[in-house]
Design a protein around this motif. Structure first.
Motif, short mmCIF file in Angstrom:
data_model
loop_
_atom_site.label_atom_id
_atom_site.label_comp_id
_atom_site.label_asym_id
_atom_site.label_seq_id
_atom_site.Cartn_x
_atom_site.Cartn_y
_atom_site.Cartn_z
N MET A 1 0.89 -1.08 -0.14
CA MET A 1 0.04 0.03 0.05
C MET A 1 0.92 1.34 -0.16
O MET A 1 1.92 1.38 0.72
N ARG A 2 0.50 2.25 -0.88
CA ARG A 2 1.14 3.50 -0.84
C ARG A 2 0.87 4.40 0.61
O ARG A 2 -0.21 4.32 1.07
N GLY A 3 2.00 4.94 0.89
CA GLY A 3 1.79 6.10 2.19
C GLY A 3 2.93 5.87 2.83
O GLY A 3 3.99 5.06 2.87
N LEU A 4 2.77 6.43 4.12
CA LEU A 4 3.88 6.28 5.24
C LEU A 4 3.63 5.10 6.33
O LEU A 4 2.58 5.17 6.67
N PRO A 5 4.48 4.02 6.13
CA PRO A 5 4.13 3.05 7.25
C PRO A 5 4.44 3.57 8.71
O PRO A 5 5.33 4.22 8.79
N GLY A 6 3.70 2.80 9.66
CA GLY A 6 3.95 3.13 10.89
C GLY A 6 3.47 2.10 11.76
O GLY A 6 2.82 1.13 11.50
N ARG A 7 3.84 2.04 13.12
CA ARG A 7 3.35 1.22 14.03
C ARG A 7 2.55 1.81 15.16
O ARG A 7 3.34 2.57 15.95
N ALA A 8 1.36 1.49 15.89
CA ALA A 8 0.83 2.10 16.89
C ALA A 8 0.81 0.82 18.06
O ALA A 8 0.73 -0.21 17.65
N VAL A 9 1.30 1.25 19.31
CA VAL A 9 1.24 0.45 20.32
C VAL A 9 0.07 0.46 20.98
O VAL A 9 -0.39 1.44 21.57
N THR A 10 -0.50 -0.77 21.23
CA THR A 10 -1.64 -0.98 22.03
C THR A 10 -1.58 -0.71 23.34
O THR A 10 -0.45 -0.64 24.00
N ARG A 11 -2.56 -0.66 24.25
CA ARG A 11 -2.32 -0.18 25.63
C ARG A 11 -1.63 -1.43 26.42
O ARG A 11 -1.40 -1.29 27.44
N ASP A 12 -1.59 -2.59 25.61
CA ASP A 12 -0.95 -3.73 26.57
C ASP A 12 0.45 -4.13 25.71
O ASP A 12 0.86 -5.11 25.69
N GLY A 13 0.75 -3.06 24.70
CA GLY A 13 2.01 -3.18 24.26
C GLY A 13 2.32 -3.91 22.88
O GLY A 13 3.43 -4.22 22.53
N ARG A 14 1.18 -4.20 22.19
CA ARG A 14 1.56 -4.73 20.86
C ARG A 14 1.35 -3.86 19.87
O ARG A 14 0.70 -2.83 19.91
N GLY A 15 2.01 -4.27 18.81
CA GLY A 15 2.25 -3.19 17.50
C GLY A 15 1.45 -3.57 16.77
O GLY A 15 0.88 -4.63 16.00
N LEU A 16 0.78 -2.45 15.91
CA LEU A 16 -0.38 -2.80 14.83
C LEU A 16 0.28 -1.79 13.70
O LEU A 16 0.49 -0.65 13.75
N TYR A 17 0.53 -2.78 12.83
CA TYR A 17 0.92 -1.84 11.46
C TYR A 17 0.06 -1.00 10.60
O TYR A 17 -1.01 -1.68 10.62
N TYR A 18 0.38 0.01 10.40
CA TYR A 18 -0.57 0.74 9.43
C TYR A 18 0.25 1.54 8.34
O TYR A 18 1.32 1.78 8.32
N VAL A 19 -0.50 2.01 7.57
CA VAL A 19 -0.15 2.95 6.26
C VAL A 19 -1.07 4.12 6.25
O VAL A 19 -2.10 4.06 6.23
N ARG A 20 -0.24 5.26 6.12
CA ARG A 20 -1.02 6.59 6.52
C ARG A 20 -0.89 7.24 5.06
O ARG A 20 0.42 7.56 4.83
N GLY A 21 -2.06 7.83 4.63
CA GLY A 21 -1.70 8.66 3.09
C GLY A 21 -1.93 10.08 3.78
O GLY A 21 -2.93 10.39 4.56
N PRO A 22 -1.30 11.01 3.43
CA PRO A 22 -1.20 12.57 3.92
C PRO A 22 -2.63 13.09 3.43
O PRO A 22 -3.01 14.08 3.85
N GLY A 23 -3.05 12.72 2.26
CA GLY A 23 -4.25 13.41 1.59
C GLY A 23 -3.55 14.67 1.04
O GLY A 23 -2.49 15.03 1.14
N PRO A 24 -4.54 15.37 0.64
CA PRO A 24 -4.29 16.78 -0.34
C PRO A 24 -3.65 17.81 0.72
O PRO A 24 -3.96 17.88 1.95
N ALA A 25 -2.59 18.63 0.06
CA ALA A 25 -1.89 19.56 0.94
C ALA A 25 -2.99 20.75 1.14
O ALA A 25 -3.93 21.11 0.36
N GLY A 26 -2.88 21.03 2.25
CA GLY A 26 -3.86 22.15 2.96
C GLY A 26 -5.41 21.84 3.01
O GLY A 26 -6.19 22.79 3.38
N GLY A 27 -5.51 20.54 3.09
CA GLY A 27 -7.08 20.16 3.49
C GLY A 27 -7.00 19.97 4.85
O GLY A 27 -6.35 19.72 5.82
N GLY A 28 -8.33 20.14 5.35
CA GLY A 28 -8.80 19.95 6.48
C GLY A 28 -9.95 18.95 6.88
O GLY A 28 -10.80 19.02 7.74
N ALA A 29 -9.95 18.02 5.76
CA ALA A 29 -10.60 16.90 5.91
C ALA A 29 -10.56 15.98 7.09
O ALA A 29 -9.38 15.69 7.35
N PRO A 30 -11.42 15.03 7.91
CA PRO A 30 -11.29 14.26 8.75
C PRO A 30 -10.45 13.21 8.04
O PRO A 30 -10.45 12.85 6.80
#
Length: 281
Positions: A1-30
């Motif tokens: 998948m395109r975008g920036l990969p990352g890992r979120a840590v859950t409340r009990d320490g597990r890692g969740l892999y995700y890919v984040r797309g930044p969206g359009p420049a200057g946008g204010g969308a959710p």
């Protein structure tokens, strides 16, 4: 998948892999966060996510035991899946989210939204599992799920599940298709699916007894109009439950995907994209 990969840590320490797309420049969308179906990974959302990314920031991720996320030794009850999603939202730190879930992902995002309603701008449920459909509790359905799981285990151990999956994902872009085939066809992937499947009837029963309160969060439900292998009676019952669910929201919307069975995100991605964009400012 395109975008920036990352890992979120859950409340009990597990890692969740995700890919984040930044969206359009200057946008204010959710930020639009996509929740996959039972036993599925982030990459199945590629057609929809890439279209939505023209309008808003996007996030696709793998639940625990799936794709590139860490294993979870605890039972994968629906509430635990929703807790992981909430942890991801907190980690991402956006002000507002549109949550999109398909199949088993539908109940997941409903529970998560009820836990953090101030963060959720809207929900889109794509042919979701729904406790309002009595057929989900049928012993015949449970038996069919066990048989299907047994077949998947055999195919995965023999190295044949990848081949069996190819026709289902041919519509995906090549990179996403390769990820799905690599990450969802292994014995470990099938066991990740089994962990989620193990408590489906129990979890739906709990939802029926105590449904999450969504208040005035806008809810759009997309139903497949075609049977897609589930039978006409099942399809009618499930779609009726979807219509009732949408009717419970003051801003509810029920939409039929007329060319689709259950896999709407693959067969009518433009429709799913349109319904997500309806909720964007």
């Amino acid at each position: 998948m395109r975008g920036l990969p990352g890992r979120a840590v859950t409340r009990d320490g597990r890692g969740l892999y995700y890919v984040r797309g930044p969206g359009p420049a200057g946008g204010g969308a959710p930020t639009v966060v996509f929740e996959a179906g039972l036993g599925s990974t982030r990459s199945g959302w590629a057609l929809v996510e890439r279209a939505v990314a023209r309008r808003a920031p996007t996030v696709v991720y793998d639940r625990a035991n799936l794709g590139r996320s860490d294993r979870d030794s605890q039972p994968r009850h629906l509430g635990r899946l929703a807790d992981d999603l909430v942890d991801l939202l907190v980690h991402l730190g956006a002000e507002r989210y549109v949550l999109v879930g398909t199949s088993w992902g539908g109940p997941v995002i409903r529970i998560a939204a009820a836990a953090v309603p101030g963060l959720v701008h809207g929900l889109v449920l794509v042919d979701p599992s729904d406790e309002g459909y009595d057929g989900h509790f049928s012993p015949t359905v449970r038996r069919a799920e066990r048989v299907s799981l047994a077949v998947m285990r055999l195919l995965a151990r023999a190295g044949l599940l990848r081949t069996a999956m190819k026709p289902l994902v041919r519509a995906l872009p090549p990179d996403a298709r390769a990820d799905v085939l690599a990450e969802e066809s292994t014995p470990a992937a099938v066991e990740g699916r089994a962990a989620e499947l193990g408590s489906v009837a129990e979890d739906l029963g709990a939802l029926r007894d105590d449904p999450p309160e969504l208040g005035d969060i806008p809810v759009t439900i997309i139903s497949g109009a075609r049977n897609g292998g589930m039978g006409a009676r099942v399809r009618r019952g499930l779609n009726a439950a979807h219509a009732r669910r949408a009717g419970l929201s003051p801003y509810g919307r029920h939409v039929l995907a007329r060319r689709s069975g259950h896999l709407v995100v693959l067969t009518e991605p433009n429709l799913v994209t349109e319904e997500i964009e309806r909720l964007l400012p």
